[in-house]
Design a protein around this motif. Structure first.
Motif, PDB file in Angstrom:
ATOM      1  N   ARG A   1      -7.848  -4.873  -7.442  1.00 37.79           N
ATOM      2  CA  ARG A   1      -7.500  -5.318  -8.308  1.00 37.79           C
ATOM      3  C   ARG A   1      -7.571  -5.223  -9.928  1.00 37.79           C
ATOM      4  NH1 ARG A   1      -7.419  -9.268  -3.969  1.00 37.79           N
ATOM      5  NH2 ARG A   1      -5.708  -8.644  -2.026  1.00 37.79           N
TER       6      ARG A   1
ATOM      7  N   THR B   1      -3.143  -5.317  -6.751  1.00 39.87           N
ATOM      8  CA  THR B   1      -3.334  -3.937  -6.636  1.00 39.87           C
ATOM      9  C   THR B   1      -3.577  -2.979  -6.533  1.00 39.87           C
ATOM     10  OG1 THR B   1      -3.103  -5.586  -3.868  1.00 39.87           O
ATOM     11  CG2 THR B   1      -4.286  -3.424  -4.043  1.00 39.87           C
TER      12      THR B   1
ATOM     13  N   LEU C   1       1.000  -1.539  -0.036  1.00 38.48           N
ATOM     14  CA  LEU C   1       0.357  -0.201   0.531  1.00 38.48           C
ATOM     15  C   LEU C   1       1.179   1.533   0.227  1.00 38.48           C
ATOM     16  CD1 LEU C   1      -3.081  -0.875   2.625  1.00 38.48           C
ATOM     17  CD2 LEU C   1      -2.624  -1.217  -0.135  1.00 38.48           C
TER      18      LEU C   1
ATOM     19  N   VAL D   1      -9.776  -3.279  -1.472  1.00 40.59           N
ATOM     20  CA  VAL D   1      -8.937  -3.254  -2.040  1.00 40.59           C
ATOM     21  C   VAL D   1      -9.349  -3.146  -3.544  1.00 40.59           C
ATOM     22  CG1 VAL D   1      -6.744  -3.249  -0.683  1.00 40.59           C
ATOM     23  CG2 VAL D   1      -8.129  -5.559  -2.584  1.00 40.59           C
TER      24      VAL D   1
ATOM     25  N   HIS E   1      -4.525   5.671  -5.464  1.00 40.56           N
ATOM     26  CA  HIS E   1      -4.588   4.830  -6.761  1.00 40.56           C
ATOM     27  C   HIS E   1      -3.301   4.539  -7.148  1.00 40.56           C
ATOM     28  CE1 HIS E   1      -5.148   7.436  -9.569  1.00 40.56           C
ATOM     29  NE2 HIS E   1      -6.242   7.826  -8.748  1.00 40.56           N
TER      30      HIS E   1
ATOM     31  N   PHE F   1      -6.798   1.727  -3.058  1.00 40.32           N
ATOM     32  CA  PHE F   1      -7.392   0.960  -1.397  1.00 40.32           C
ATOM     33  C   PHE F   1      -7.826   2.313  -1.043  1.00 40.32           C
ATOM     34  CE2 PHE F   1      -2.722   3.122  -0.315  1.00 40.32           C
ATOM     35  CZ  PHE F   1      -3.410   3.260   0.578  1.00 40.32           C
TER      36      PHE F   1
END
Length: 282
Positions: free
Chosen positions: A136, A141, A99, A134, A163, A144
């Motif tokens: 994907r 990913t 992240l 999240v 993002h 989030f």
């Protein structure tokens, strides 16, 4: 704030009294209409800041002619390989670093550094305490958002949303659509899409100067911030628009208060400043 409703007014009064004891002024930032009697009891005035977009969730779905455009873009995102999931703490090792890479990619495209106060910031200690949604793309990913929830299931919202720079088009609309569908299925009453600053202000004869000024900024300040674009995006989800205010003392210098709020959002006053900061509560 959340907690025992009976504790809210005493907490607000404590802040009010502490601000005046410090020779500062109490300002309550981004407050709703439900606490207007409290601000009036304190002798504070209300300046409209904008509107909050809140989507009622009972019965929310993508079915029906009124959801055709939203349904079409959502189906296209699924065909393009986007998927959605809500993850619960504790998170797998390495998840926060994944992240962080997305967050740093997002920050690299924005002016300035990490913000705070009324804007979420990337803090692993905070993020690790609550669920995270999240998105994907083909298993990778690309976005989030951390979720603010309570067990009462009255309302849900997000704090920080980021993002990757190379994320597919339509990503944000897909994320919000999935969040609404998810929390509708979970039995929540409503989902807040957040505020639209300066939205809902009108230039009318006799209106307060601050309201007229805000409306002019909203209409003509597009070179600084895409106010109308933000409202238009949230309008796609047919929200209820609720007024949001700043509660300020009588004869307060609104420009000074605005400068204080901007300083707080930008990371606080610079060290060594001689000016005494105002008391501002969110």
């Amino acid at each position: 704030p959340f907690g025992e409703p009976s504790e809210l007014a005493p907490l607000a009064w404590d802040f009010h009294d502490a601000a005046y004891a410090a020779n500062a002024r109490p300002v309550f930032y981004s407050v709703g209409a439900d606490l207007i009697p409290l601000w009036l009891e304190m002798g504070l005035g209300l300046v409209k800041l904008g509107e909050e977009a809140v989507v009622p969730l009972p019965g929310f779905s993508l079915q029906g002619p009124e959801r055709k455009r939203l349904r079409t873009t959502h189906n296209r995102a699924l065909r393009d390989g986007l998927s959605f999931e809500v993850l619960q703490p504790p998170f797998a090792p390495g998840f926060m670093e994944e992240l962080r890479a997305i967050s740093e990619s997002w920050l690299a495209t924005k002016a300035g550094a990490e913000k705070g106060f009324s804007v979420g910031a990337f803090d692993p200690d905070v993020l690790s305490q609550a669920p995270i949604a999240v998105v994907r793309h083909e298993g990778r990913t690309v976005a989030f958002a951390n979720l603010w929830l309570t067990e009462t299931k009255t309302s849900a919202t997000i704090d920080l949303m980021r993002h990757a720079e190379n994320a597919p088009g339509g990503l944000m609309e897909f994320l919000f659509t999935e969040l609404l569908l998810h929390f509708a299925a979970e039995g929540y009453d409503e989902f807040s899409l957040g505020n639209a600053p300066l939205s809902g202000l009108e230039v009318r004869r006799g209106a307060a100067l601050s309201t007229r000024l805000g409306a002019l900024v909203y209409r003509h300040g597009q070179q600084f911030y895409n106010f109308e674009g933000l409202r238009s995006f949230k309008e796609k989800f047919d929200p209820d628009w609720r007024p949001i205010y700043v509660a300020v003392p009588p004869r307060a210098n609104l420009l000074s208060i605005a400068a204080d709020v901007v300083a707080l959002i930008g990371g606080g006053a610079r060290r060594g400043d001689d000016a005494r900061p105002a008391g501002v509560s969110r």
